[in-house]
Design a protein around this motif. Sequence first.
Motif, PDB file in Angstrom:
ATOM      1  N   ARG A 137       0.838  -1.185   0.000  1.00  0.00           N
ATOM      2  CA  ARG A 137       0.000   0.000   0.000  1.00  0.00           C
ATOM      3  C   ARG A 137       0.875   1.238   0.000  1.00  0.00           C
ATOM      4  O   ARG A 137       1.877   1.282   0.698  1.00  0.00           O
ATOM      5  N   ILE A 138       0.507   2.227  -0.771  1.00  0.00           N
ATOM      6  CA  ILE A 138       1.211   3.509  -0.761  1.00  0.00           C
ATOM      7  C   ILE A 138       0.167   4.592  -0.545  1.00  0.00           C
ATOM      8  O   ILE A 138      -0.763   4.735  -1.339  1.00  0.00           O
ATOM      9  N   GLY A 139       0.293   5.359   0.533  1.00  0.00           N
ATOM     10  CA  GLY A 139      -0.634   6.450   0.767  1.00  0.00           C
ATOM     11  C   GLY A 139      -2.072   6.006   0.940  1.00  0.00           C
ATOM     12  O   GLY A 139      -3.004   6.712   0.559  1.00  0.00           O
ATOM     13  N   VAL A 156      -4.273 -11.256  -6.453  1.00  0.00           N
ATOM     14  CA  VAL A 156      -5.693 -11.339  -6.102  1.00  0.00           C
ATOM     15  C   VAL A 156      -5.884 -10.970  -4.638  1.00  0.00           C
ATOM     16  O   VAL A 156      -6.793 -10.205  -4.277  1.00  0.00           O
ATOM     17  N   GLN A 157      -5.015 -11.492  -3.790  1.00  0.00           N
ATOM     18  CA  GLN A 157      -5.101 -11.227  -2.357  1.00  0.00           C
ATOM     19  C   GLN A 157      -5.018  -9.733  -2.060  1.00  0.00           C
ATOM     20  O   GLN A 157      -5.790  -9.187  -1.268  1.00  0.00           O
ATOM     21  N   TYR A 206      -7.601  -4.728  -0.482  1.00  0.00           N
ATOM     22  CA  TYR A 206      -7.838  -3.304  -0.728  1.00  0.00           C
ATOM     23  C   TYR A 206      -9.334  -3.006  -0.709  1.00  0.00           C
ATOM     24  O   TYR A 206      -9.782  -2.041  -0.075  1.00  0.00           O
ATOM     25  N   MET A 207     -10.126  -3.822  -1.387  1.00  0.00           N
ATOM     26  CA  MET A 207     -11.568  -3.609  -1.416  1.00  0.00           C
ATOM     27  C   MET A 207     -12.167  -3.700  -0.008  1.00  0.00           C
ATOM     28  O   MET A 207     -13.003  -2.874   0.378  1.00  0.00           O
ATOM     29  N   ASP A 208     -11.736  -4.690   0.761  1.00  0.00           N
ATOM     30  CA  ASP A 208     -12.237  -4.842   2.123  1.00  0.00           C
ATOM     31  C   ASP A 208     -11.873  -3.629   2.978  1.00  0.00           C
ATOM     32  O   ASP A 208     -12.692  -3.146   3.776  1.00  0.00           O
TER      33      ASP A 208
END
Length: 424
Positions: A112-114, A125-126, A131-133
Motif C-alpha cells: 500500500r502507498i498512501g 488477487v489477495q 484493498y476492497m475490504d
Amino acid sequence: MRVWLIIASFVVAASARHEEYEGWSSYYVVPYDFGQLEAINEIVQKYNLDVYGHPAIKREGLVLVDPANKKNFTNALDELNIKYRIHTKDMKAHLELEDKMFKDKVSPLPTRIGGRLPYDQYQSVQAIHQYMDDIAAAHPNIARVVTPTVSFNGQPMKYMRISTTNFQDTRKPIIFLDGGMHGREWLSIPPVTYAINQLVENVTDPDLLNRFDWILLPIVNPDGYRFSRDSSVTFRKTRSIIPGNQWSMMCPGVDLDRNFDFVWNTIGTSDHHCSYVFPGVAPFSEVEARVVRDILHQHRNILMYITFSSFGSFIMYPWAFDGSLSDHAFRQHSVGISMADAINRVKHPSFLPYRVGNAGLIRGSGMAGTSIDYAHSVGVPLAYTIDLPGVFGGYWMDPIWIEQVVIETWEGVRAGVRRALATN
C-alpha cells in the motif's frame, strides 16, 4: 498434430516455467483493407493460433504461432500479400527476459502507498481483495463489498457497490465496470481498482458519486489471473475442468468472453477444449460468467457496462457477433467518441490513439457469446469493451506504464458517463 502439441504444452508447463513455448514465435501482422483483415482471422482460425493483440485495418496485431504452423502461417500471409514481421523467433527466451524485467515489479503480497494500491506493480488477487475490504471498512456509508460466490478453484468472487443512497434510489443510473476476464490480461484490472480510488478515496468528481451508483468487479477470472501470474503467463481462460472428460483435464478452462448466452457458440469460437476461444460446453457453464450475468439481472437500471481488456486501444460496442448495429448505435458511438477524445487528449505519445466502432467490424470477424452483446441484449443501452493500450515490445505492458494507463482511462470513463447521462 496441433492438438497433441497443445496437450504436451500443458503437461510440460506443470514442471518448468515457459517450457511450453519452446520453439514458438510471434509475428506482427497488419491488414491494409477489410478483406485482408478477414483473411487474417480465417488463417488464425484454420490453424488455431493465439492472437495476443488483435489487428485492425492499418494497425498491427500480434499473433503467437506454434512450431508446427510457422510455415503454414507465413506461407498463407505471403500468398495473400499480407505484410508481417517477426516479433520474436524464440518466445520462451523472450518470456524469460520479461520475467527478469518484471521481477521486482510484480507484487506477491499486499502493498500500500498512501492508503491506496500502488500503480507501479501488478497486484495479486489477495492484495486487490484486501484493498476492497479496507475501503469498505473505512467508508461504510458509501462502499460495500459483495462476495456472491467463489470461483471454480475456490477463490472469492468480490465486487464493490458504491452508492450514496445504498442503491435505494432507483432514479440513479448504474455504471458497471469489470476487468480481468482473461487471465493474462493483467492490465485490465488496475483501471477498475483506480475507479474505486477516484470515487471513494480521492473523490475528484463528486458529481459522479452523487448522480450515479457504481458496481466494480476488478477480477472476473481470479483463477486464470493467478495461474497466469504463477505458472503460464499467456494463459487466458478459466481453470475449470469436467471430471472424467479427457480433453477438459488436459486443457482446462473456458474463454469467459465466449460463455455468455447470446448466440452462444455460433461464430468466433472453437468446440475443442484446447482452443483459446473454447466457449464451454453450455452457456454460463462458468461460475465467473454467472456472477456478471446475475449483476446484470439484479440491477435493471444499468446505464453503462464497460469491460476492460488488452491490448489494442479500441472502444468497441455491440453487436460483436455479426458486426450489425443495434437501435442504440448512434448513442453508443457518440458516447464512445466522448471517451476516446478524452483519453486521446491526455494519452502518452507512445500509445496509439483510440479507435471507436462496432466490435465485429473493428475485429473483422464475429464473436459469439461476449459479455457486451449479452449485456446489451438484456437491456443495458451502452455496453463497451475497452481494449487498453499496449507497447508491443513485449507481451505485457511494463508496470512503469500502469499509472499512466489508469489515469488516462479514468478520463475516458468519466467523460463517457457524463455524455451517457446527457443522451439518456
